[in-house]
Design an enzyme around this catalytic site. Structure first.
Site, PDB file in Angstrom:
ATOM      1  N   CYS A   2       0.821  -1.212   0.000  1.00 59.56           N
ATOM      2  CA  CYS A   2       0.000   0.000   0.000  1.00 59.56           C
ATOM      3  C   CYS A   2       0.860   1.268   0.000  1.00 59.56           C
ATOM      4  O   CYS A   2       1.962   1.279   0.510  1.00 59.56           O
ATOM      5  CB  CYS A   2      -0.870   0.054   1.241  1.00 59.56           C
ATOM      6  SG  CYS A   2      -1.839  -1.416   1.496  1.00 59.56           S
ATOM      7  N   ARG A  27       4.846   0.385  -6.023  1.00 55.51           N
ATOM      8  CA  ARG A  27       4.841  -0.430  -4.801  1.00 55.51           C
ATOM      9  C   ARG A  27       3.906  -1.630  -4.935  1.00 55.51           C
ATOM     10  O   ARG A  27       3.963  -2.552  -4.135  1.00 55.51           O
ATOM     11  CB  ARG A  27       4.392   0.431  -3.610  1.00 55.51           C
ATOM     12  CG  ARG A  27       5.359   1.544  -3.274  1.00 55.51           C
ATOM     13  CD  ARG A  27       4.755   2.494  -2.271  1.00 55.51           C
ATOM     14  NE  ARG A  27       4.575   1.898  -0.966  1.00 55.51           N
ATOM     15  CZ  ARG A  27       5.467   1.936   0.017  1.00 55.51           C
ATOM     16  NH1 ARG A  27       6.616   2.542  -0.180  1.00 55.51           N
ATOM     17  NH2 ARG A  27       5.226   1.388   1.178  1.00 55.51           N
ATOM     18  N   TRP A  75      -3.116  -2.588  -1.369  1.00 56.87           N
ATOM     19  CA  TRP A  75      -2.705  -3.935  -1.758  1.00 56.87           C
ATOM     20  C   TRP A  75      -3.392  -4.845  -0.759  1.00 56.87           C
ATOM     21  O   TRP A  75      -3.063  -4.855   0.425  1.00 56.87           O
ATOM     22  CB  TRP A  75      -1.193  -4.042  -1.662  1.00 56.87           C
ATOM     23  CG  TRP A  75      -0.608  -5.286  -2.241  1.00 56.87           C
ATOM     24  CD1 TRP A  75      -0.425  -5.578  -3.559  1.00 56.87           C
ATOM     25  CD2 TRP A  75      -0.099  -6.402  -1.503  1.00 56.87           C
ATOM     26  NE1 TRP A  75       0.165  -6.804  -3.689  1.00 56.87           N
ATOM     27  CE2 TRP A  75       0.383  -7.336  -2.455  1.00 56.87           C
ATOM     28  CE3 TRP A  75       0.016  -6.717  -0.162  1.00 56.87           C
ATOM     29  CZ2 TRP A  75       0.949  -8.550  -2.090  1.00 56.87           C
ATOM     30  CZ3 TRP A  75       0.583  -7.927   0.201  1.00 56.87           C
ATOM     31  CH2 TRP A  75       1.041  -8.831  -0.757  1.00 56.87           C
ATOM     32  N   ASN A 101      -1.706   1.901   6.113  1.00 53.49           N
ATOM     33  CA  ASN A 101      -0.839   0.813   5.626  1.00 53.49           C
ATOM     34  C   ASN A 101      -0.524  -0.079   6.800  1.00 53.49           C
ATOM     35  O   ASN A 101      -0.312   0.432   7.901  1.00 53.49           O
ATOM     36  CB  ASN A 101       0.507   1.351   5.127  1.00 53.49           C
ATOM     37  CG  ASN A 101       0.406   1.998   3.794  1.00 53.49           C
ATOM     38  OD1 ASN A 101      -0.656   2.015   3.188  1.00 53.49           O
ATOM     39  ND2 ASN A 101       1.515   2.558   3.337  1.00 53.49           N
ATOM     40  N   GLY A 102      -0.428  -1.381   6.551  1.00 51.01           N
ATOM     41  CA  GLY A 102      -0.075  -2.296   7.638  1.00 51.01           C
ATOM     42  C   GLY A 102      -1.277  -3.161   8.002  1.00 51.01           C
ATOM     43  O   GLY A 102      -2.287  -3.174   7.293  1.00 51.01           O
ATOM     44  N   GLU A 481      18.638 -16.365  -8.575  1.00 50.23           N
ATOM     45  CA  GLU A 481      18.153 -15.041  -8.961  1.00 50.23           C
ATOM     46  C   GLU A 481      17.669 -15.044 -10.416  1.00 50.23           C
ATOM     47  O   GLU A 481      16.623 -14.468 -10.729  1.00 50.23           O
ATOM     48  CB  GLU A 481      19.265 -14.003  -8.747  1.00 50.23           C
ATOM     49  CG  GLU A 481      18.970 -12.598  -9.221  1.00 50.23           C
ATOM     50  CD  GLU A 481      17.769 -11.944  -8.548  1.00 50.23           C
ATOM     51  OE1 GLU A 481      17.177 -12.537  -7.630  1.00 50.23           O
ATOM     52  OE2 GLU A 481      17.407 -10.836  -8.981  1.00 50.23           O
ATOM     53  N   LYS A 485      13.849 -14.037 -11.454  1.00 54.29           N
ATOM     54  CA  LYS A 485      13.566 -12.931 -12.384  1.00 54.29           C
ATOM     55  C   LYS A 485      12.608 -13.394 -13.467  1.00 54.29           C
ATOM     56  O   LYS A 485      11.639 -12.724 -13.797  1.00 54.29           O
ATOM     57  CB  LYS A 485      14.855 -12.478 -13.050  1.00 54.29           C
ATOM     58  CG  LYS A 485      15.683 -11.335 -12.652  1.00 54.29           C
ATOM     59  CD  LYS A 485      15.187 -10.120 -12.018  1.00 54.29           C
ATOM     60  CE  LYS A 485      14.437 -10.269 -10.763  1.00 54.29           C
ATOM     61  NZ  LYS A 485      14.894  -9.851  -9.518  1.00 54.29           N
ATOM     62  N   GLU A 488       8.935 -14.241 -12.042  1.00 56.30           N
ATOM     63  CA  GLU A 488       8.078 -13.182 -11.517  1.00 56.30           C
ATOM     64  C   GLU A 488       7.588 -12.227 -12.601  1.00 56.30           C
ATOM     65  O   GLU A 488       6.515 -11.668 -12.459  1.00 56.30           O
ATOM     66  CB  GLU A 488       8.769 -12.416 -10.384  1.00 56.30           C
ATOM     67  CG  GLU A 488       9.974 -11.625 -10.802  1.00 56.30           C
ATOM     68  CD  GLU A 488      10.651 -10.932  -9.629  1.00 56.30           C
ATOM     69  OE1 GLU A 488      10.004 -10.669  -8.612  1.00 56.30           O
ATOM     70  OE2 GLU A 488      11.854 -10.635  -9.747  1.00 56.30           O
ATOM     71  N   HIS A 504      19.248 -36.617  -8.350  1.00 52.35           N
ATOM     72  CA  HIS A 504      18.564 -37.134  -7.157  1.00 52.35           C
ATOM     73  C   HIS A 504      17.051 -36.976  -7.255  1.00 52.35           C
ATOM     74  O   HIS A 504      16.365 -36.957  -6.239  1.00 52.35           O
ATOM     75  CB  HIS A 504      19.128 -36.457  -5.903  1.00 52.35           C
ATOM     76  CG  HIS A 504      20.582 -36.747  -5.710  1.00 52.35           C
ATOM     77  ND1 HIS A 504      21.050 -37.983  -5.340  1.00 52.35           N
ATOM     78  CD2 HIS A 504      21.683 -35.981  -5.920  1.00 52.35           C
ATOM     79  CE1 HIS A 504      22.366 -37.963  -5.295  1.00 52.35           C
ATOM     80  NE2 HIS A 504      22.777 -36.752  -5.641  1.00 52.35           N
ATOM     81  N   LYS A 603       6.248  -4.024  -4.513  1.00 50.70           N
ATOM     82  CA  LYS A 603       7.656  -3.647  -4.439  1.00 50.70           C
ATOM     83  C   LYS A 603       8.190  -3.750  -3.018  1.00 50.70           C
ATOM     84  O   LYS A 603       9.303  -4.192  -2.791  1.00 50.70           O
ATOM     85  CB  LYS A 603       7.814  -2.214  -4.958  1.00 50.70           C
ATOM     86  CG  LYS A 603       9.246  -1.717  -4.968  1.00 50.70           C
ATOM     87  CD  LYS A 603      10.060  -2.430  -6.024  1.00 50.70           C
ATOM     88  CE  LYS A 603      11.514  -2.029  -6.030  1.00 50.70           C
ATOM     89  NZ  LYS A 603      12.318  -3.022  -6.773  1.00 50.70           N
TER      90      LYS A 603
HETATM   91  C1  F6R Z   1      12.302  -9.788  -6.681  1.00 52.28           C
HETATM   92  C2  F6R Z   1      12.207  -8.812  -5.591  1.00 52.28           C
HETATM   93  C3  F6R Z   1      11.881  -9.326  -4.236  1.00 52.28           C
HETATM   94  C4  F6R Z   1      12.646  -8.542  -3.169  1.00 52.28           C
HETATM   95  C5  F6R Z   1      12.174  -8.963  -1.769  1.00 52.28           C
HETATM   96  C6  F6R Z   1      12.926  -8.230  -0.681  1.00 52.28           C
HETATM   97  O1  F6R Z   1      12.632  -9.159  -7.886  1.00 52.28           O
HETATM   98  O2  F6R Z   1      12.366  -7.642  -5.790  1.00 52.28           O
HETATM   99  O3  F6R Z   1      12.120 -10.703  -4.122  1.00 52.28           O
HETATM  100  O4  F6R Z   1      14.009  -8.770  -3.321  1.00 52.28           O
HETATM  101  O5  F6R Z   1      10.796  -8.697  -1.636  1.00 52.28           O
HETATM  102  O6  F6R Z   1      12.760  -6.858  -0.788  1.00 52.28           O
HETATM  103  P1  F6R Z   1      13.745  -5.842  -0.106  1.00 52.28           P
HETATM  104  O7  F6R Z   1      15.075  -5.988  -0.768  1.00 52.28           O
HETATM  105  O8  F6R Z   1      13.137  -4.493  -0.342  1.00 52.28           O
HETATM  106  O9  F6R Z   1      13.825  -6.216   1.348  1.00 52.28           O
END
Ligand code: F6R
Length: 608
Positions: A2, A27, A75, A101-102, A481, A485, A488, A504, A603
């Site tokens: 949010c 976000r 959100w 928020n929260g 990673e 990428k 997602e 395995h 985000k």
């Molecule tokens: C993936 C991504 C997330 C963040 C994770 C942690 O592309 O961005 O997996 O890495 O939510 O977020 P931060 O780094 O803000 O703690």
């Protein structure tokens, strides 16, 4: 997650609030709303879906008059993303509008208490409980009502409050959710992050947990939950508006991938002085450092994968046991940490709820906390004993790219720095490593430039629904990673596997045409990787190999190759990951996905 905005001044509030909400779109959200105080009372408008729905509904803000207001992008946590559940929420009778928020954890009992007093609820949210509690406690003194309300709340909140009887006045309160005040001339703002403020002011005040701000166009007064006045300093942010916009690229993600050489320069250059890595921001004394017998790294998502790279490099260079653990696991596993442990916390946003909780858990057990964070003044940065900022600049695309690579660069620097301080690196090797780190920006640029065919590769592979990433050691950390990428943003299923583990069980899934992306840059295990590539090829897999310049034997085995420029064997992750980010980007583009805002993702994940 949010987003919250608030404005009070003499300009029309609605267009400014709308603009602020657009800046917070990155976000992640599923509905949006605005409340403005007009002559007739509080005017509330909200709409499920994208902000453009709200924008159209209020004609860019033209239908809402009034010079103070609050806005929100939601959100969903409690109840579906509908108009009713969208914020702001109004109290029965319409005296208050509130954004939040929260998560209020005790909202069920509060709701029952309010219902027993005849209060009716229109939404399923925890927020509507807060606004009605506030109304119940209001007897002409807004500050007193707010203090009484927040004293009843358990959980996390950043609140923005507008009151029909208090024109021009806004209240915000923070506990375990980000909130920043923007200080203007004859007008003031608040927002969940700086991105929504920089177009209007760069003078900001970071609210801490347990702080409440009383805001008018001319003043900002901050007090604690006991109502005692607090002195807070104004800080000046350096991010400019352009840095938070797309700069001619089709997507923020592509812009941020291309910005990586520059971002890495900002991370690294100020920290290499006269050929030495200087981490002024890390204040551990030599005697304290010698007492550290264990390093724990914790984070979520990509930040955890940056930590996984750190585990290999720090352990290899420092010869101290290093564990990397998901924050959501660490926080609940009664961790074995004490005053001899160094906890390295990694986070782009600095606001990730699980990471904050894991950090607090370890801090309570005596661990020394070092945070690697991008967003200055964020919660994690403020809770840590020491902070190394990654200085990547604002990251807007939901999928992290420059956030991750700058975290990896700091991990590499930290490993070399600690190893040197612990006397575990010879002069020659130290110099080689420092020079290799210094050349990261050029190396990453080269890695981008020498792989112009990634869009074509994506065209070839994008129709496959299941892909594998395999690798060993640091290549495996990069697989994690690369695979995230891809998943997602392109919504294709992919799995990252330690290449030695395939046999395995998972090799059962390798069949004709199954794409396997084989990372083979960790040369010490090249022969082993070659065998793994042959194993999957023998079962019909199509192999896209990621290899260092010059490794011909892999070229000959693979169907396609991505070429990576050479650097020190422990530092290959950065040049290796960047083409994989681009590969994921072009795959998502070929599949017509909403690249900057992938479905269901946020985000900044400020709830557990
Ligand atoms: C993936 C991504 C997330 C963040 C994770 C942690 O592309 O961005 O997996 O890495 O939510 O977020 P931060 O780094 O803000 O703690």
């Amino acid at each position: 997650m949010c987003g919250i905005v608030g404005f009070t001044g003499s300009q029309s509030a609605a267009p400014l609030l709308l603009d602020g909400l657009k800046k917070l779109e990155y976000r992640g959200y599923d509905s949006a709303g605005i409340a403005v105080l007009s002559q007739e009372g509080i005017h509330l408008e909200k709409a499920a879906g994208k902000i453009k729905n709200l924008d159209e509904k209020i004609q860019g803000g033209a239908t809402m008059t009034g010079s103070s207001g609050i806005g929100h992008t939601r959100w969903a946590t409690h109840g579906a993303p509908t108009d009713e559940n969208a914020h702001p929420h109004m109290s029965n009778g319409g005296r208050f509008a509130l954004v939040h928020n929260g998560i209020v954890e005790n909202y069920v009992e509060l709701r029952e208490e309010l219902m027993a007093q005849g209060i009716q609820f229109k939404s399923e949210t925890d927020t509507e409980v807060v606004v009605n509690l506030l109304d119940l406690y209001y007897a002409g003194d807004l500050k007193a009502a707010v203090l009484k309300t927040v004293a009843r709340l358990e959980g996390a909140y950043a609140l923005g409050i507008l009151c029909k009887e208090e024109p021009g006045r806004l209240i915000t309160a923070r506990h375990a959710a980000p909130l920043i005040l923007g200080v203007g001339k004859g007008e003031n703002y608040f927002a969940s992050d700086v991105t929504a403020l920089v177009a209007h002011t760069k003078d900001v005040i970071y609210l801490e947990d347990g702080e409440i701000a009383d805001i008018t166009p001319e003043s900002i007064t901050i007090y604690d939950t006991a109502g005692e006045l607090l002195e807070k300093s104004i800080e000046h942010v350096t991010w400019d508006v352009a840095a938070a916009e797309k700069g001619g690229y089709e997507h923020f993600m592509l812009k941020e991938i291309m910005e990586q050489p520059e971002a890495l320069r900002a991370t690294i250059e100020p920290r290499i002085k006269h050929g030495e890595i200087v981490l002024d921001d890390f204040s551990l004394s030599d005697s304290e450092l010698k007492k550290i017998n264990k390093i724990m790294i914790t984070a979520c998502g990509s930040a955890y994968y940056a930590g996984s790279v750190g585990k290999y490099v720090i352990e290899q260079l420092c010869r101290i046991p290093v564990e990397a653990d998901l924050a959501s696991e660490l926080r609940y596993r009664n961790p074995l940490v004490d005053e001899h442990s160094l906890l390295v916390v990694v986070s782009q946003s600095g606001e990730t709820a699980d990471t904050i909780a894991a950090m607090k858990e370890c801090k309570a057990r005596g661990a020394r906390i070092l945070a690697i964070v991008n967003v200055v003044g964020s919660t994690i940065a403020r809770l840590a004993d020491d902070v190394i900022y990654t200085w990547a600049g604002p990251e807007i695309a939901v999928a992290t790219t420059k956030g991750y690579t700058t975290q990896v660069a700091v991990m590499d620097m930290l490993a070399v720095y600690l190893a040197r301080r612990l006397g575990r690196l010879e002069d020659g090797e130290y110099k080689t490593l420092v020079e290799a780190i210094r050349s990261f920006p050029e190396l990453v640029q080269q890695s981008i430039d020498q792989n112009p065919k990634l869009p074509e590769l994506a065209e070839k592979y994008h129709g496959h629904n299941n892909l594998f990433f395999i690798g060993r050691n640091l290549d495996f950390a990069a697989c994690l990673e690369g695979s995230l990428k891809l998943k997602e943003i392109s919504y294709l299923h992919s799995e990252a596997y330690a290449a030695g583990e395939l046999k395995h069980g998972t090799i059962a899934l390798i069949e004709e045409d199954r794409p396997v992306i084989a990372l083979a840059c960790y040369e010490a295990l090249l022969d082993k990787m070659l065998s793994n590539i042959r194993e999957v090829k023998a079962r019909g897999a199509e192999v896209l190999a990621v290899v260092l310049d010059g490794n011909r034997e892999i070229f000959d085995e693979a169907d396609d190759v991505i070429l990576i420029p050479r650097t020190h064997p422990l530092l290959n992750t950065l040049p290796e990951i960047v083409p994989l980010q681009l590969f994921a980007y072009y795959m998502a583009k070929s599949n017509g996905c909403d690249i900057d805002k992938p479905k269901n993702l946020a985000k900044s994940v400020t709830v557990e």
